[in-house]
Design an enzyme around this catalytic site. Structure first.
Site, PDB file in Angstrom:
ATOM      1  N   SER A 135     -34.756 -32.706 -53.925  1.00  0.00           N
ATOM      2  CA  SER A 135     -35.492 -33.629 -54.298  1.00  0.00           C
ATOM      3  C   SER A 135     -36.725 -33.482 -55.296  1.00  0.00           C
ATOM      4  O   SER A 135     -37.195 -34.197 -56.056  1.00  0.00           O
ATOM      5  CB  SER A 135     -36.218 -34.370 -53.034  1.00  0.00           C
ATOM      6  N   GLU A 185     -44.127 -25.850 -44.145  1.00  0.00           N
ATOM      7  CA  GLU A 185     -44.834 -25.636 -45.359  1.00  0.00           C
ATOM      8  C   GLU A 185     -45.944 -24.343 -45.295  1.00  0.00           C
ATOM      9  O   GLU A 185     -46.374 -23.918 -46.590  1.00  0.00           O
ATOM     10  CB  GLU A 185     -45.573 -27.001 -45.571  1.00  0.00           C
ATOM     11  N   LEU A 203     -58.149 -11.682 -24.518  1.00  0.00           N
ATOM     12  CA  LEU A 203     -59.365 -12.441 -24.508  1.00  0.00           C
ATOM     13  C   LEU A 203     -59.614 -13.214 -25.755  1.00  0.00           C
ATOM     14  O   LEU A 203     -59.424 -12.662 -26.977  1.00  0.00           O
ATOM     15  CB  LEU A 203     -60.463 -11.740 -24.352  1.00  0.00           C
ATOM     16  N   ARG A 247     -41.872 -39.440 -58.530  1.00  0.00           N
ATOM     17  CA  ARG A 247     -40.576 -39.621 -58.318  1.00  0.00           C
ATOM     18  C   ARG A 247     -39.909 -40.558 -59.349  1.00  0.00           C
ATOM     19  O   ARG A 247     -38.659 -40.225 -59.655  1.00  0.00           O
ATOM     20  CB  ARG A 247     -40.413 -40.528 -56.764  1.00  0.00           C
ATOM     21  N   LYS A 283     -59.463  -5.232 -24.656  1.00  0.00           N
ATOM     22  CA  LYS A 283     -60.880  -5.859 -25.767  1.00  0.00           C
ATOM     23  C   LYS A 283     -62.099  -4.915 -25.217  1.00  0.00           C
ATOM     24  O   LYS A 283     -62.588  -4.677 -24.109  1.00  0.00           O
ATOM     25  CB  LYS A 283     -61.178  -7.189 -25.401  1.00  0.00           C
TER      26      LYS A 283
END
Lengths: 621, 621
Positions: A348, A369, A183, A476, A243
């Site tokens: 990078s 991430e 539930l 960058r 539950k």
């Protein structure tokens, strides 16, 4: 355990009954909370805390102690009850649940010594548990990590990011338990009690999955033992539960999520039922007293050595993202607690410089991430100094984790590269233009933004040892080194790069716009207008005194210029800082969705190049 | 297709070779981009575009047209090449890739008519594709949705949220294709070419999975046909491919991700190899000319009727979250394009009021906020007016999707409930204190924040028809209705609630703090100090003129008070708006991580109650 099961199980049943009674009573006293979600998990937690885990209730932070993460954070009352039952604090305190002067909050936070990371935003616990499990490897401890998930929260993608990474890392010191009570808040869960469908998913993701009845104590004990024996992969125990278990009039019923029993008849009826569930148990059995204490092995103190200083030549062109990688490797050399986490962009962000030197302290999360930040939270909670890094824009993928990291006050040191339109041709999907807003919004996240190689290295080293979460924004493009290798930096500082007694305006920049400001300064100076230029490398905290002093010296006129959207970044930080002095700010920032192009074209098109600064100064002065 | 395979396949092979040549040439011309990731997908896309999909290259928005979402957005060059090959625009334009004056950006955006949603933040395409697939059901069209994923991006949890929801919804009009080229950006992917491991995952999540060689045209044709025949569940075609396929010196090699071939010898060698791959094909075969056009069925225009007005009594206590549910149901009545999306909190956000009336336009995503927002993006792109709602704090889970929605400029109408510390006992994990910062950071997201039932209903209706993305913030506590049912509201407006000719300060509030401001006004008035009170219900755009006028009337002194952290919210919005007039702002906001407690206790403890406003006024005036 030394007890045989005929003695153990009745004692565990009585513990579970007490946990249910505590959960029901404390939520009713608070008038708010989630008793039914506690009741489904009670038998699981009774076994886990009192017949499986090794810990010291009086010393929850013992480095050898097994860890427990309550991913389904709304079951907080039963977590508190477990620790009270174990003897960590007085059971009577449970009735202070959710009160403003109690640390027994609605959802667990590390204000409590036995909580590593705050939970309550669902789907995050398994990610943090990966961090604590990785930390056991890092410190060569045999402690185990247990995490209790809800079946509802297993719809969160972050759970499957965790599933992938834990399997890939072969974390056999990690054991998940899913309380499959079927539930959710507003309706039955997706897979309800189709246990095999759920098991197929975990198995497909590389876990050892065990399906049990979550109210069968023998089965729970067996499953935990099987998990301990399972090598090379993490285990997920999928426990079919009900539950509200133990309170017959709510068992398995919709409409009872997040509802405390009303004091009076409703509560009395629930408690009376629960009281009847105590069973006869052998005399003299004291489970809390038998909790195995963690080994207290002597450990060498991780004494950090000094971080090697930057070694650039003035004017040398280096991207701050690359200097970040250099600094990270140097930090790794200086301090064994430093670890790095990647999401498949290490070449990078230049975190691969760290990986090359310290592969065993480098954790790959692939393109995920959320688990990267979540694992960093768990690592930080257990004493590591984790640097998760990716493109700054993709840190937004983990925004809710960053929010919970702030609530947890854990020292994760995030680095986001490729900030702003200055990345160029890749276009807006790869440009971070809201990352400063995201991190500055959290009141306890430190935000740093270097403009050159020296400041980048210095700020990374500062970040490692500054308390709490830190965000470092890198760029960058290559930029010239403007600071000497010995230049000092402090959290909350700024640098006045150009000044004279006749300055008419203060230009406040950071990162790539520092160089636009310097260009504008030179052009204006040639035309007879003097301006002050400040590198605001620390955005939070911000150098209020320095900024106000500049304002007082330069006519109270400020121009901020940032490779970021207008809201939540440098302009706002400076405006709030100088407001008490009555100064206002003219802001140059990116004010529309940008597009692909060359970096210089984009800086100019979106209004943050030297030309725009010169124009703004001329309009102001 | 009318062609038999002996004619079709050589023609498709030549299309694929042209797509590869275009991708290689255009990225080399740009000097940047991802040719190798295009090459792995070329055979798949040649078949999909020229032997499977029904579309009109000259009318990509035809409502009956099959949809294609390029989830692996960095393969943009080959997407552009497909559309050029199909005749949508001149092939010569491909050489403008990534230039500032071209819409052929580094990653696809809806600036191009054949792109529904921007991609390039990985793992989002499958979520958007669910939206376009749901839309087909909504408008009763038989169009199909295809989405091309990378294997690397399949580590993103959002992909598995999409997998769950698509299976649960039985979306057999959705077909995924995963280009399993086994190489990520910085290293091999997690599962590399273990096709069965990947298939197990999709099957466990309820999809029909087909494993093929992604360079075998017969197999691709068969798989797409099988997908079309598969009923009751979505299909995922898992295509084993080689990154860089067709250019032997990069095929399957690491280190070539995101690298264009250098013009000169390197490019020439790649092109020479590719040119040799053209095969003899039967004369007169013109695949682009044979693309099946979508049916052009006559459709009734969805003419919205007026939305029923609010019907409250003055002073009636109603939570804005509940008024949101009422308004949503009324909107659903007025306009068949309105749909609602939930993440298992419909009984807290009150979107269940909509579900009860329009179950077929209500999409349940369980506890998975990313797919909720992603699906809303796809729905909005195809003409629906989607209202995804959840607790405001959990919208941060989808922050990166919201970022991409802004880049896509799609009209999703997000509602976040339970804003701020005023939710009370549940504690910080459930409190949104950064949601305004998150949404205001995006320059094209409209941000609305009602304080009572009337304004909530009016703002929800405004949101539906205001262009672009909108965020509506609602509160948990009940608040008294202060506006008449006929009170007009506009995006960018504000309301002066209290004013006099002798006002000494302007208090700007929104949501629950409006009532704190009104209380402060009364207390100050009783003590002889008059203040102006503004309800700033539109935070973005903000009523600059109204605020400046208030400042001019009330001594230029502003106090903002918000149930939100200090950065990025009301204080910043007002400060920027009034700065041009030289006014500064004193901000009352939450400045530390809050805790559990009663709503009123928390408003007071964190400095945003009437008492704090009174104190701030006294300090200022």
């Amino acid at each position: 355990m030394s007890l045989d099961r005929t003695s153990l199980i009745p004692a565990l049943k009585n513990v579970a009954t007490r946990l249910r009674i505590d959960s029901v009573r404390s939520t009713s006293e608070a008038g708010t909370g989630h008793p039914t979600t506690c009741c489904s998990a009670a038998d699981l937690l009774a076994v886990l805390f009192f017949a499986e885990m090794r810990f010291d209730p009086k010393d929850p932070h013992n480095p050898e102690s097994d860890r427990f993460v309550l991913s389904k954070g709304h079951a907080a009352p039963i977590l508190y009850s477990c620790w009270a039952e174990a003897g960590a604090f007085d059971r009577a305190d449970l009735l202070n649940l959710r009160k403003i002067d109690s640390d027994l909050e609605g959802h667990p936070t590390p204000r409590l010594p036995f909580v590593d990371v705050a939970t309550g935003s669902l789907g995050q616990g398994a990610c943090a548990a990966i961090g604590t499990a990785l930390n056991a490897r890092r410190i060569r401890s045999d402690y185990r990590t247990y995490v209790l998930l809800g079946d509802g929260e297993s719809a969160e993608g972050s759970v499957w990011e965790a599933a992938d990474v834990a399997a890939m890392d072969g974390l056999d010191n990690l054991c998940g338990i899913t309380d499959v009570n079927a539930l959710g808040q507003s309706r039955p869960t997706m897979w309800q009690h189709d246990m095999e469908a759920i098991a197929r998913r975990w198995r497909a993701f590389g876990w050892h999955a065990i399906v049990i009845d979550g109210h069968d104590f023998d089965a729970i004990l067996d499953a935990l033992a099987e998990a301990r024996r399972t090598k090379g992969q993490p285990t997920m125990i999928l426990a079919r539960t009900i539950k509200g278990k133990g309170v017959s009039f709510v068992e398995g019923k919709e409409g009872w999520h997040g509802r405390a029993f009303k004091k009076g008849e409703e509560l009395d009826r629930a408690l009376a039922e629960l009281e009847q569930q105590f069973v006869g148990a052998p005399a003299g059995v004291n489970l809390p007293a038998q909790i195995p204490k963690p080994a207290s092995r002597p450990r060498a103190v991780d004494a950090p050595r000094p971080v090697a200083p930057p070694a650039y030549k003035p004017g040398e062109e280096v991207a701050t993202r690359e200097a970040y990688g250099v600094a990270l490797a140097k930090l790794g050399e200086a301090d064994p607690r430093v670890v790095a986490l990647d999401a498949d962009v290490k070449n990078s962000t230049f975190s691969d410089k760290f990986e090359k030197k310290f592969p065993e302290r480098f954790y790959q999360n692939f393109i995920a991430e959320q688990v990267m930040i979540g694992a960093a939270m768990g690592l930080a909670a257990r004493g590591a100094i984790p640097f998760p890094s990716t493109f700054a824009c993709f840190l937004t993928r983990a925004a809710d984790f960053i929010r919970m990291a702030a609530i947890s006050n854990v020292g994760i040191k995030m680095a986001g590269s490729h900030a702003g339109v200055s990345i160029g041709e890749d276009g807006p999907s790869q440009m971070a233009l809201e990352d400063l807003a995201m991190c500055r919004a959290q009141p306890n996240i430190t935000v740093l933004y270097p403009c050159d190689g020296v400041s980048a290295e210095r700020l990374v080293a500062l970040a490692a040892y500054h308390p709490g979460a830190v965000y470092i924004r890198t760029s960058r493009p290559k930029t010239p080194v403007i600071y000497g290798n010995d230049e000092p930096f402090v959290v909350g500082g700024s640098k006045v790069l150009r000044q004279s007694a006749a300055d008419r305006v203060t230009i406040v920049a950071a990162g790539v716009t520092v160089f636009e400001a310097l260009k504008a300064h030179d052009e204006l100076k040639a035309a007879g207008t003097l301006v002050r230029v400040i590198d605001l490398y620390s955005l939070q905290p911000v150098d209020r005194d320095g900024l106000i002093a500049a304002g007082q010296a330069a006519g109270g006129r400020f121009i901020t210029v940032e490779d970021h959207y207008a809201a939540g970044g440098i302009g706002d930080a400076v405006a709030e800082a100088v407001a008490p002095a009555g100064f206002t700010v003219t802001r140059l920032a990116v004010r529309e969705i940008p597009r692909s192009g060359k970096p210089d074209e984009l800086l100019d098109r979106y209004g943050i190049s030297s030309r725009h600064i010169v124009d703004a100064v001329r309009r102001l002065s």
